[in-house]
Design an enzyme around this catalytic site. Structure first.
Site, mmCIF file in Angstrom:
data_model
loop_
_atom_site.group_PDB
_atom_site.id
_atom_site.type_symbol
_atom_site.label_atom_id
_atom_site.label_comp_id
_atom_site.label_asym_id
_atom_site.label_seq_id
_atom_site.Cartn_x
_atom_site.Cartn_y
_atom_site.Cartn_z
ATOM 1 N N GLU A 1 5.296 -6.626 1.626
ATOM 2 C CA GLU A 1 3.923 -6.641 -0.120
ATOM 3 C C GLU A 1 4.278 -5.384 -1.203
ATOM 4 O OE1 GLU A 1 0.630 -8.620 1.615
ATOM 5 O OE2 GLU A 1 2.114 -10.594 1.229
ATOM 6 N N GLY B 1 1.110 -1.352 0.071
ATOM 7 C CA GLY B 1 0.030 0.497 -0.203
ATOM 8 C C GLY B 1 1.203 1.273 0.192
ATOM 9 N N CYS C 1 -16.631 4.158 -25.636
ATOM 10 C CA CYS C 1 -17.989 4.819 -25.548
ATOM 11 C C CYS C 1 -18.263 5.078 -24.141
ATOM 12 C CB CYS C 1 -18.289 3.940 -26.173
ATOM 13 S SG CYS C 1 -18.117 3.143 -27.814
ATOM 14 N N GLU C 2 -17.605 6.122 -22.867
ATOM 15 C CA GLU C 2 -18.012 6.549 -21.937
ATOM 16 C C GLU C 2 -17.103 7.646 -21.390
ATOM 17 O OE1 GLU C 2 -18.171 4.077 -18.770
ATOM 18 O OE2 GLU C 2 -19.146 1.875 -19.850
ATOM 19 N N TYR D 1 -1.405 -1.232 -11.837
ATOM 20 C CA TYR D 1 -2.808 -1.053 -12.073
ATOM 21 C C TYR D 1 -3.073 -0.716 -13.540
ATOM 22 C CZ TYR D 1 -2.432 -2.560 -6.781
ATOM 23 O OH TYR D 1 -1.882 -3.148 -6.095
ATOM 24 N N GLY E 1 3.816 -3.298 -3.765
ATOM 25 C CA GLY E 1 3.152 -3.421 -5.633
ATOM 26 C C GLY E 1 3.161 -2.271 -6.369
ATOM 27 N N ARG E 2 2.572 -1.360 -6.416
ATOM 28 C CA ARG E 2 2.526 -0.552 -6.641
ATOM 29 C C ARG E 2 4.328 0.762 -6.552
ATOM 30 N NH1 ARG E 2 -1.775 3.259 -7.382
ATOM 31 N NH2 ARG E 2 -2.926 2.001 -5.709
HETATM 32 C C1 LIG Z 1 -3.488 -5.390 -3.495
HETATM 33 C C2 LIG Z 1 -2.129 -5.488 -1.993
HETATM 34 C C3 LIG Z 1 -0.786 -5.061 -2.235
HETATM 35 C C4 LIG Z 1 0.028 -4.444 -2.878
HETATM 36 O O1 LIG Z 1 -0.136 -2.868 -2.491
HETATM 37 P P1 LIG Z 1 -0.011 -1.612 -3.376
HETATM 38 O O2 LIG Z 1 -0.230 -0.690 -3.271
HETATM 39 O O3 LIG Z 1 -0.040 -1.954 -4.717
HETATM 40 O O4 LIG Z 1 1.394 -1.897 -2.311
HETATM 41 C C5 LIG Z 1 -0.206 -6.116 -0.945
HETATM 42 N N1 LIG Z 1 -0.978 -7.334 -0.303
HETATM 43 C C6 LIG Z 1 -2.153 -7.271 -0.268
HETATM 44 C C7 LIG Z 1 -3.245 -8.168 0.017
HETATM 45 C C8 LIG Z 1 -3.038 -6.484 -1.279
HETATM 46 O O5 LIG Z 1 -4.040 -7.221 -1.557
#
Ligand SMILES: *Cc1c(COP(=O)(O)O)cnc(C)c1O
Length: 473
Positions: free
Chosen positions: A330, A288, A400-401, A430, A332-333
């Site tokens: 964890e 997150g 088309c939105e 994303y 991601g972004r």
């Molecule tokens: C989506 C998610 C992440 C990654 O979130 P980011 O905002 O991309 O860092 C990590 N753990 C879980 C369980 C998630 O659902």
């Protein structure tokens, strides 16, 4: 996943990995770029990959490759991923979080190269479907370094996880406990975590807040459902409870919610020790971590977050008389987002009333974030130098939105015209992982850039792909 494909020196991480030194753009966000910026606002490259350079004719190069060259060679819309930026961001995490498992959250964006890069940098992987899991494992990612989560795992997801031997499965609901236990082969044990809801509101938009009590993920601490689930898991001989998991949401730019989560989870660990006499060895804080999409936004400072989380964990555990659990994060972004750039051609320019709509050849089918969360991007004209005064434009997609809006009231040269090339930074997370087949436009290709070379990772979706899936008449 061994070091046999070591990055060439020119593709290695920049000398100072992103976010390592304060004020290097990606790490602390806006400040640095803005301070150096002498030109107009659109000349600020602080949210672009570190490798980005200005070329003489209004072009930019990323990873040593001119963006116009990518558009010519691969067509548009196209996405590029800067390999060194991905690797540099992985290294920032590994250095900032020693003695911690860093798992890349595959849902931000996954392809085989991405799995390869993060694996080589020492990260594990966090997946939420059999599809993500199989793609990673079949490309050589060790299943033992993979964690499967999800609020509603299908029987197929669980079967794949057990068959391939994933390291951890995160239990998200009470009903999943018996279902998973029944699927574990007799005589073996599956390591599991329990996803708990710490009751913390954090995240860039209500649709991506997952730490509060009024949403679908996890088991609540306050109503006792987390504690109840834990007791049931401990009763299952096929399941080995190794820790607690939480994920507060996405695009969080403050440190406080994470520290608060540490305290609440350690509190629950202490109660588990009191009731059951066990000390859980792992604590997974989820991801997150927020990033800057605009030069005036700021990203979470990862080294600072890491120091504070470590201090809070040590202190809370000492106060509770607990051994400090092994930490897991964890992101991601924050790994993939700033490494990606989207390229579009302008198809039409339309002036209606006092608005100018600039329509590009992609949109919500490759990037649904504006439609989902109302976010706005900062497209930039590439490949020609315009002397026309900047004017406010609304950059829209071709779908088309009416909500297919990539940027509203963004400054672009007033002579913008069909055929112009626009590039959108911070496009790595994303976008394509949420891409759709809407209007049968076809999903764009993904191109890796590194050391002055571009190579195709994922090809463009073609009419042939649509026809192949469409098997009835
Ligand atoms: C989506 C998610 C992440 C990654 O979130 P980011 O905002 O991309 O860092 C990590 N753990 C879980 C369980 C998630 O659902």
């Amino acid at each position: 996943m061994t070091g046999d494909r070591v990055a060439a020196p020119d593709t290695a991480a920049p000398a100072a990995p992103p976010g390592d030194a304060p004020g290097t753009g990606a790490g602390t966000g806006a400040g640095a770029g803005a301070a150096n910026c002498t030109g107009p606002a659109d000349d600020d490259l602080s949210v672009w990959p570190h490798s980005t350079t200005r070329l003489s004719d209004g072009d930019l190069a990323v990873g040593g490759v001119p963006l116009t060259e990518i558009a010519d060679r691969f067509g548009t819309p196209a996405y590029l991923l800067d390999e060194a930026e991905v690797r540099g961001r992985c290294r920032t995490y590994v250095q900032a979080f020693p003695d911690t498992d860093v798992l890349y959250a595959a849902k931000a964006f996954l392809c085989r190269a991405m799995a390869h890069w993060v694996g080589e940098e020492g990260l594990g992987l966090d997946v939420c479907s059999a599809g993500e899991l199989e793609l990673a494992v079949t490309t050589g990612f060790p299943a033992s370094r993979i964690v499967l989560h999800g609020n509603a795992k299908s029987p197929e997801d669980l079967r794949a996880a057990l068959r391939l031997g994933v390291g951890r499965i995160v239990i998200d609901s009470a009903s999943e406990i018996a279902r998973l236990a029944a699927a574990v082969p007799p005589g073996s044990r599956q390591k599991v975590l329990v996803r708990v809801v710490p009751g913390i509101a954090a995240g860039g938009h209500s649709k991506i807040q997952t730490g509060t009590e009024d949403q679908k993920f996890g088991l609540c601490i306050t109503d006792g459902s987390a504690q109840h689930a834990i007791a049931r898991i401990l009763d299952q001989p096929g399941l080995e409870l190794v820790g607690l998991h939480c994920h507060l949401g996405s695009q969080i730019t403050a440190e406080k919610p994470f520290l608060c989560a540490v305290r609440r989870l350690v509190g629950l660990m202490a109660r588990i020790k009191d009731h059951h006499g066990i000390t859980l060895p792992e604590l997974d804080l989820g991801g997150g971590h927020g990033i800057a999409y605009h030069p005036d936004e700021h990203s979470l400072d990862i080294p600072s977050l890491a120091r504070k989380v470590r201090a809070e964990l040590t202190e809370s555990c000492a106060a509770a008389g607990l051994a400090v659990p092994h930490l897991v994060v964890e992101p991601g972004r924050a790994i993939a987002g700033p490494a990606g750039v989207a390229l579009y051609h302008v198809l039409s320019v339309k002036r209606t009333g006092d608005r100018t709509f600039v329509a590009v050849d992609g949109g919500m089918s490759d990037n649904p974030r504006p439609a989902l969360y109302g976010v706005r991007y900062l497209p930039r004209l590439i490949g020609r130098r315009s002397t026309a005064a900047p004017a406010p434009m609304t950059v829209v997609g071709r779908h088309c939105e009416a909500g297919d809006v990539l940027a509203a009231d963004t400054a672009l040269p007033s002579d913008i015209r069909p055929g112009d090339l626009l590039a959108v930074p911070v496009a790595g997370a994303y976008h394509l992982s949420m891409a759709s087949g809407y209007n049968l436009v076809g999903r764009p290709p993904v191109v890796a850039v590194a050391g002055g070379h571009a190579r195709l990772l994922v090809r463009r979706e073609s009419l042939e792909d649509f026809r192949n899936r469409d098997v009835g008449l």
